[in-house]
Scaffold this motif. Sequence first.
Motif, short mmCIF file in Angstrom:
data_model
loop_
_atom_site.label_atom_id
_atom_site.label_comp_id
_atom_site.label_asym_id
_atom_site.label_seq_id
_atom_site.Cartn_x
_atom_site.Cartn_y
_atom_site.Cartn_z
N ALA A 119 37.31 51.68 40.49
CA ALA A 119 38.82 51.41 39.95
C ALA A 119 39.59 52.80 40.07
O ALA A 119 39.14 53.98 40.01
CB ALA A 119 38.51 51.33 38.30
N ASP A 125 38.18 47.61 43.49
CA ASP A 125 38.02 46.54 42.83
C ASP A 125 39.16 46.46 41.70
O ASP A 125 39.79 45.10 41.68
CB ASP A 125 36.67 46.52 41.63
CG ASP A 125 35.23 46.50 42.61
OD1 ASP A 125 34.84 45.37 42.81
OD2 ASP A 125 35.10 47.47 43.18
N ILE A 126 39.83 47.28 41.03
CA ILE A 126 40.91 47.39 40.28
C ILE A 126 41.75 48.50 40.39
O ILE A 126 41.24 49.59 40.65
CB ILE A 126 40.53 47.32 38.82
CG1 ILE A 126 39.25 46.25 38.27
CG2 ILE A 126 41.63 47.40 37.78
CD1 ILE A 126 38.57 46.32 37.10
N GLY A 153 44.84 50.25 38.88
CA GLY A 153 45.75 50.03 37.64
C GLY A 153 46.94 51.09 37.75
O GLY A 153 46.81 52.08 38.52
N PHE A 175 42.33 43.28 42.37
CA PHE A 175 43.03 43.22 41.11
C PHE A 175 44.01 44.14 40.79
O PHE A 175 43.57 45.45 41.00
CB PHE A 175 42.05 42.80 39.93
CG PHE A 175 41.19 41.75 39.97
CD1 PHE A 175 41.63 40.39 40.02
CD2 PHE A 175 39.96 41.77 40.49
CE1 PHE A 175 40.97 39.43 40.03
CE2 PHE A 175 38.83 40.78 40.64
CZ PHE A 175 39.53 39.59 40.34
N VAL A 196 46.30 45.71 37.57
CA VAL A 196 46.55 45.78 36.29
C VAL A 196 48.03 46.65 36.08
O VAL A 196 47.90 47.78 36.60
CB VAL A 196 45.46 46.29 35.43
CG1 VAL A 196 45.90 46.42 33.84
CG2 VAL A 196 44.08 45.39 35.50
N VAL A 211 33.18 43.15 36.98
CA VAL A 211 34.47 43.54 37.21
C VAL A 211 35.32 42.99 36.37
O VAL A 211 36.17 43.40 35.68
CB VAL A 211 34.96 42.90 38.91
CG1 VAL A 211 36.44 42.82 38.90
CG2 VAL A 211 34.28 43.63 39.67
N LEU A 254 38.03 44.76 33.75
CA LEU A 254 39.26 44.26 33.50
C LEU A 254 39.55 44.09 32.20
O LEU A 254 40.65 44.51 31.70
CB LEU A 254 39.42 43.06 34.40
CG LEU A 254 39.85 43.29 35.70
CD1 LEU A 254 39.48 41.67 36.56
CD2 LEU A 254 40.95 43.95 36.20
N GLU A 255 38.69 43.59 31.20
CA GLU A 255 38.80 43.21 30.04
C GLU A 255 38.96 44.53 29.07
O GLU A 255 39.81 44.73 28.34
CB GLU A 255 37.46 42.15 29.35
CG GLU A 255 37.72 42.06 27.75
CD GLU A 255 36.60 41.20 27.45
OE1 GLU A 255 36.72 40.56 26.28
OE2 GLU A 255 35.59 41.40 27.75
N ILE A 273 47.32 40.90 34.86
CA ILE A 273 46.28 41.14 35.84
C ILE A 273 46.52 40.11 36.78
O ILE A 273 46.89 38.82 36.60
CB ILE A 273 44.95 40.91 35.34
CG1 ILE A 273 44.21 41.72 34.04
CG2 ILE A 273 43.92 41.08 36.52
CD1 ILE A 273 42.90 41.41 33.41
N ASP A 296 45.89 38.90 40.72
CA ASP A 296 44.82 38.66 41.63
C ASP A 296 45.47 38.98 43.16
O ASP A 296 46.01 38.13 43.63
CB ASP A 296 44.00 37.14 41.63
CG ASP A 296 42.95 37.11 42.69
OD1 ASP A 296 42.77 37.97 43.50
OD2 ASP A 296 42.06 36.40 42.16
#
Length: 455
Positions: free
Chosen positions: A180, A224-225, A227, A248, A250, A281, A285-286, A302, A304
Amino acid sequence: MEITGSTAMKPSEGPRFQPLNREAFERASEAPDTASPCEIFEQGAENSCTTKASAKSIFTSEAPSSSLPPGTGGIARSHRQWTVLYYANGNCDLQQDIEESVKNLESMGSDDRIAFAAQVAHGDQGGTTERILLKKPTWMGMKKNSEVLENLGSTNMAHPQVLKDFISWGMKRFPAEHYAVILSGHGMGFIGSMPDEVHDDILLTPELKSALDTAVKESGRRIDILGFDSCLMANAETAYAARDAADFLVGSEEVLVSGNWDYRAFAEKMKEEASGDGLTVGEALEAMVKSQYNGTLLTSSIIDCRQMPGFAGKLKDFSEKLLATPASPSAVRRAFREAQHYCQPAILAQAANGDINTKPMDQMRDVISLALSVMKRGEIDDGPLKSSARDLAKFIADKVVIFEMHRKNSGLGESSGMSLYAPAGEAEKYADYYSGKISLGQDTGWGKVIRKYGL
């Protein structure tokens, strides 16, 4: 979903919005920097990341693997589950907020399952920047244990090479199954982010793309993420720029306020889940979005990024229909103006410095709201255009935005998770940049739409 409850902020809180530095923007946009000479990585058809997890199950099931196709690699896999790379731009008026966020990550600290590594710039020290492995304090929280791994001196946090180097360094130094990357600083919608006041620079959207693409090419692993603890960054231009590097995104469609992300809650939830069967993942995200359930949230999404090529195809068709429509330009402009927009006056009015120049970010509009506005306007008698608008909205709702929430009673009721620069005027200073430098504008013809309806 909508967040219920009072919309009042604490007296110490205020929007983190920063007006655009026009001189810095014009200077940077003439010739955006690249992270390093490289062949931009193109996502192969065999990449498992082209498939999408169900939006309904994203928080309970694993997303597709983040590994790249063979032959692009750079780092080995590790027993470590996650590495979180926190890019903290304190070379601005957010330094106090950022230093508090670093302390909150430190309060949970790294372990053998999750590494929290940060690059922190200190504006009050002339931009002096450190790379730190964040560790939990000991002796009743009094003894600081975080390890300064590198001192970089005065560093321009808005330069793509600096961001690329940090991501590549972090992935190689702390190999993990998942990554992340969180960018903390000011955000400016389609323009870019991370304005560095010490070095008078802005990380433009094409520079962000260069940094991300080069980092994943060097490391051989996707992010993966991605942010953004920044204003206005849940936008289509940024998500499209990140499509080849991150799964993803965010972020928030609206401006943020101080303390919007609770980093202690985020790290605590990640470590709690990692202690069980492993942190997926979806669970990460959660944890990231739940860290924003703290009374200051305005919007959160979020997106994609793997679905952004499909979105671009829908937007291209919508652009072509808008350029060819027999409807009057004034009718289309009215539809644009009635769509959900951001930099809401009621929110910005709480800023201590009074009136703020919000151009051009105040013409970021929610894409589904924009499409619905075109569909609903009776004076636009164009069946193919309205059909294209419907297809665009449906694709975003079904495929692109997998989670969205916003606060009630803040003028944000038509938010649906992703914005787009859709000016109904005053675009003269930004049309060349958008159509010439923003990849979404080039690939979809949206830059031409801006020239027709925004000038």
